[in-house]
Design an enzyme around this catalytic site. Structure first.
Site, PDB file in Angstrom:
ATOM      1  N   ARG A 136      35.334  35.329  40.706  1.00 48.59           N
ATOM      2  CA  ARG A 136      33.916  35.509  40.971  1.00 48.59           C
ATOM      3  C   ARG A 136      33.219  34.215  40.544  1.00 48.59           C
ATOM      4  O   ARG A 136      33.724  33.494  39.675  1.00 48.59           O
ATOM      5  CB  ARG A 136      33.355  36.695  40.187  1.00 48.59           C
ATOM      6  CG  ARG A 136      34.013  38.037  40.524  1.00 48.59           C
ATOM      7  CD  ARG A 136      33.472  39.154  39.628  1.00 48.59           C
ATOM      8  NE  ARG A 136      34.043  40.449  39.966  1.00 48.59           N
ATOM      9  CZ  ARG A 136      35.167  40.952  39.447  1.00 48.59           C
ATOM     10  NH1 ARG A 136      35.836  40.237  38.532  1.00 48.59           N
ATOM     11  NH2 ARG A 136      35.619  42.139  39.807  1.00 48.59           N
ATOM     12  N   LYS A 161      34.402  41.304  34.757  1.00 51.42           N
ATOM     13  CA  LYS A 161      33.726  42.562  35.066  1.00 51.42           C
ATOM     14  C   LYS A 161      34.410  43.701  34.321  1.00 51.42           C
ATOM     15  O   LYS A 161      35.640  43.819  34.332  1.00 51.42           O
ATOM     16  CB  LYS A 161      33.775  42.826  36.576  1.00 51.42           C
ATOM     17  CG  LYS A 161      32.862  43.939  37.031  1.00 51.42           C
ATOM     18  CD  LYS A 161      32.821  44.005  38.543  1.00 51.42           C
ATOM     19  CE  LYS A 161      31.870  45.093  39.024  1.00 51.42           C
ATOM     20  NZ  LYS A 161      31.829  45.159  40.510  1.00 51.42           N
ATOM     21  N   HIS A 267      31.042  34.933  47.061  1.00 49.33           N
ATOM     22  CA  HIS A 267      32.002  36.039  46.961  1.00 49.33           C
ATOM     23  C   HIS A 267      32.899  36.124  48.186  1.00 49.33           C
ATOM     24  O   HIS A 267      33.983  36.720  48.125  1.00 49.33           O
ATOM     25  CB  HIS A 267      31.239  37.348  46.753  1.00 49.33           C
ATOM     26  CG  HIS A 267      31.947  38.316  45.860  1.00 49.33           C
ATOM     27  ND1 HIS A 267      32.223  38.049  44.535  1.00 49.33           N
ATOM     28  CD2 HIS A 267      32.476  39.544  46.107  1.00 49.33           C
ATOM     29  CE1 HIS A 267      32.859  39.080  43.997  1.00 49.33           C
ATOM     30  NE2 HIS A 267      33.035  39.994  44.940  1.00 49.33           N
ATOM     31  N   ARG A 270      36.344  34.877  47.442  1.00 48.45           N
ATOM     32  CA  ARG A 270      37.191  35.836  46.708  1.00 48.45           C
ATOM     33  C   ARG A 270      37.747  36.877  47.679  1.00 48.45           C
ATOM     34  O   ARG A 270      38.925  37.241  47.613  1.00 48.45           O
ATOM     35  CB  ARG A 270      36.361  36.493  45.607  1.00 48.45           C
ATOM     36  CG  ARG A 270      37.082  37.606  44.829  1.00 48.45           C
ATOM     37  CD  ARG A 270      36.182  38.070  43.682  1.00 48.45           C
ATOM     38  NE  ARG A 270      36.487  39.398  43.200  1.00 48.45           N
ATOM     39  CZ  ARG A 270      37.361  39.671  42.240  1.00 48.45           C
ATOM     40  NH1 ARG A 270      38.055  38.689  41.685  1.00 48.45           N
ATOM     41  NH2 ARG A 270      37.565  40.912  41.840  1.00 48.45           N
ATOM     42  N   HIS A 293      40.986  44.404  39.500  1.00 42.58           N
ATOM     43  CA  HIS A 293      40.482  45.722  39.889  1.00 42.58           C
ATOM     44  C   HIS A 293      41.124  46.811  39.034  1.00 42.58           C
ATOM     45  O   HIS A 293      42.340  46.792  38.810  1.00 42.58           O
ATOM     46  CB  HIS A 293      40.792  46.011  41.357  1.00 42.58           C
ATOM     47  CG  HIS A 293      39.979  45.200  42.315  1.00 42.58           C
ATOM     48  ND1 HIS A 293      40.341  45.006  43.634  1.00 42.58           N
ATOM     49  CD2 HIS A 293      38.806  44.542  42.156  1.00 42.58           C
ATOM     50  CE1 HIS A 293      39.433  44.262  44.243  1.00 42.58           C
ATOM     51  NE2 HIS A 293      38.495  43.966  43.361  1.00 42.58           N
ATOM     52  N   TYR A 302      40.717  45.604  51.523  1.00 44.34           N
ATOM     53  CA  TYR A 302      41.120  44.390  52.234  1.00 44.34           C
ATOM     54  C   TYR A 302      42.177  44.672  53.299  1.00 44.34           C
ATOM     55  O   TYR A 302      42.326  43.911  54.246  1.00 44.34           O
ATOM     56  CB  TYR A 302      41.607  43.331  51.245  1.00 44.34           C
ATOM     57  CG  TYR A 302      40.534  42.918  50.279  1.00 44.34           C
ATOM     58  CD1 TYR A 302      39.427  42.201  50.710  1.00 44.34           C
ATOM     59  CD2 TYR A 302      40.597  43.278  48.938  1.00 44.34           C
ATOM     60  CE1 TYR A 302      38.420  41.838  49.833  1.00 44.34           C
ATOM     61  CE2 TYR A 302      39.590  42.916  48.051  1.00 44.34           C
ATOM     62  CZ  TYR A 302      38.505  42.207  48.507  1.00 44.34           C
ATOM     63  OH  TYR A 302      37.506  41.858  47.640  1.00 44.34           O
TER      64      TYR A 302
END
Length: 322
Positions: A136, A161, A267, A270, A293, A302
């Site tokens: 990020r 995150k 973003h 990414r 994640h 994705y």
């Protein structure tokens, strides 16, 4: 938006006491403020589960927010009641948001190359790391010298995150430019140190390592061009480069590269990192780890970008024999 109430400042103190990131602090205070305003400025101690349910349902039905937005608001209010007010909310039977995330925009490898060629040297390196390491923009700009391992070709992302640390890969092709950038950053640190100034260090660690600002390990790889006051301590220091600088540079590069018809931002690189890895046949669990994640379901979006529910899946039409 004014949020300098004694109550919200008390909540701010509780957030900082637990070591949450500044971004999380701002987000939680925003949603707690919205919650209070929604209920006519009623004090949270006089409200509870019913009011929380009403607010979250309003976000879903009237404001039509995305699922993730509603989850963030819920997390903020759970923190308020459970951690600050010590009140259990119990089961919250609120209306779930139905507005789903859109499929992320991705670039082709050729488009990535075209954009990179239009960027100035430092900004090209930053965008290259977003694409090459799946970072990020905030994670990239917060990198410190100690987070880069050239021997193992790895980058360590700290307090990403969800307040998580993770490691991701470092492209061999980015090494020369990254080494050069670190030399530039350390020269800035040396100049600052001569005036008793150095990189900003998180409050608690700043107390633990009072001379940390002189250690090369703590220097930001991408330092800001200007000095500032530390958010928590008020000490004059040098923070990392602000993300708006890169966003503006990127938009100029996208236009110059002639990449039209796509909404490209930091973003996007990414997203492209994840999509291109899956497209190359990499295991989705590995990609999940690199992206940081929590749930593989987040990474699976994705595969939909590829038109595949699982990497490598082909349409049966393509398998027909003449």
């Amino acid at each position: 938006m004014a949020r300098k109430s004694p109550f919200l400042e008390m909540v701010r103190g509780e957030i900082r006491l637990r070591g949450y990131s500044l971004r999380t602090e701002k987000t939680y205070l925003f949603w707690i403020y919205r919650y209070i305003i929604f209920h006519g400025k009623e004090h949270p101690t006089k409200m509870g589960a019913n009011e929380v349910k009403e607010f979250l349902t309003w976000l879903a039905v009237k404001k039509e927010v995305a699922v993730n937005t509603q989850k963030v608001a819920l997390n903020a209010l759970v923190f308020l009641y459970h951690k600050v007010l010590k009140v259990e909310l119990g089961e919250l039977d609120f209306k779930l948001a139905t507005k789903q995330r859109h499929l992320p925009t991705t670039l082709t490898k050729r488009e990535v190359s075209q954009i990179l060629r239009q960027l100035p040297e430092r900004d090209r390196l930053i965008i290259s790391l977003l694409y090459g390491s799946g970072l990020r923009i905030t994670e990239c700009l917060r990198l410190r010298v100690q987070d880069v391992c050239f021997d193992r070709l790895a980058l360590t992302v700290r307090d990403g995150k969800g307040n998580k640390d993770r490691q991701t890969l470092l492209s061999q092709s980015a090494v020369p430019a990254l080494k050069q950038q670190i030399e530039v950053a350390l020269a800035v640190q040396e100049s600052d140190n001569a005036h008793g100034i150095g990189p900003s260090i998180p409050g608690a660690l700043g107390k633990k390592y009072p001379s940390g600002y002189r250690m090369p390990a703590w220097m930001f790889v991408f330092p800001s061009s200007a000095l500032c006051q530390h958010t928590f301590t008020g000490v004059t220091c040098r923070h990392h480069l602000h993300e708006t600088v890169i966003r503006k540079s990127l938009q100029r590069a996208v236009k110059a590269a002639g990449v039209t018809g796509k909404k490209v931002n930091c973003h996007t690189f990414r997203h492209s990192f994840a999509t291109h890895l899956l497209q190359s046949g990499y295991d989705i669990r590995s990609v999940q780890e690199l992206l940081g994640h929590n749930d593989v379901k987040t990474t699976q979006i994705y595969t939909h970008v590829l038109g595949q529910h699982y990497a490598g899946t082909r349409s049966p039409l393509d398998t027909l024999v003449d």
